[in-house]
Design a protein around this motif. Structure first.
Motif, PDB file in Angstrom:
ATOM      1  N   UNK A  43      -7.079  -1.671  -3.894  1.00  0.00           N
ATOM      2  CA  UNK A  43      -7.146  -3.084  -4.268  1.00  0.00           C
ATOM      3  C   UNK A  43      -6.308  -3.935  -3.329  1.00  0.00           C
ATOM      4  N   UNK A  44      -5.131  -3.450  -2.984  1.00  0.00           N
ATOM      5  CA  UNK A  44      -4.247  -4.187  -2.075  1.00  0.00           C
ATOM      6  C   UNK A  44      -4.900  -4.306  -0.707  1.00  0.00           C
ATOM      7  N   UNK A  45      -5.516  -3.222  -0.232  1.00  0.00           N
ATOM      8  CA  UNK A  45      -6.191  -3.254   1.061  1.00  0.00           C
ATOM      9  C   UNK A  45      -7.322  -4.274   1.053  1.00  0.00           C
ATOM     10  N   UNK A  46      -8.079  -4.326  -0.035  1.00  0.00           N
ATOM     11  CA  UNK A  46      -9.164  -5.291  -0.137  1.00  0.00           C
ATOM     12  C   UNK A  46      -8.629  -6.713  -0.140  1.00  0.00           C
ATOM     13  N   UNK A  47      -7.501  -6.920  -0.801  1.00  0.00           N
ATOM     14  CA  UNK A  47      -6.881  -8.246  -0.834  1.00  0.00           C
ATOM     15  C   UNK A  47      -6.423  -8.662   0.560  1.00  0.00           C
ATOM     16  N   UNK A  54       0.843  -1.201   0.000  1.00  0.00           N
ATOM     17  CA  UNK A  54       0.000   0.000   0.000  1.00  0.00           C
ATOM     18  C   UNK A  54       0.874   1.244   0.000  1.00  0.00           C
ATOM     19  N   UNK A  55       1.886   1.260   0.842  1.00  0.00           N
ATOM     20  CA  UNK A  55       2.758   2.428   0.934  1.00  0.00           C
ATOM     21  C   UNK A  55       3.527   2.646  -0.368  1.00  0.00           C
ATOM     22  N   UNK A  56       3.931   1.575  -1.035  1.00  0.00           N
ATOM     23  CA  UNK A  56       4.610   1.719  -2.323  1.00  0.00           C
ATOM     24  C   UNK A  56       3.671   2.272  -3.394  1.00  0.00           C
TER      25      UNK A  56
END
Length: 53
Positions: A47-51, A18-20
């Motif tokens: 999307x990453x957070x949802x994953x 997320x940070x990247x």
């Protein structure tokens, strides 16, 4: 930007991704100079957070 220190868990990986993604969105100027396709970053943090959940 705060990195999780020496974490090996799934949550650590998700947080770092997320940070990247956020860093990439904030660095659009330099990335465009190297012809990076900024559309690849659009919405990636969400999307990453949802994953990760």
């Amino acid at each position: 930007m705060m990195w999780i220190r020496e974490g090996n868990s799934h949550a650590d990986m998700v947080q770092n991704l997320v940070e990247l993604a956020v860093l990439g969105e904030k660095s659009s100027g330099p990335l465009s100079q190297i012809n990076f396709d900024s559309t690849l970053l659009a919405g990636k943090a969400r999307t990453i957070c949802e994953y990760g959940s």
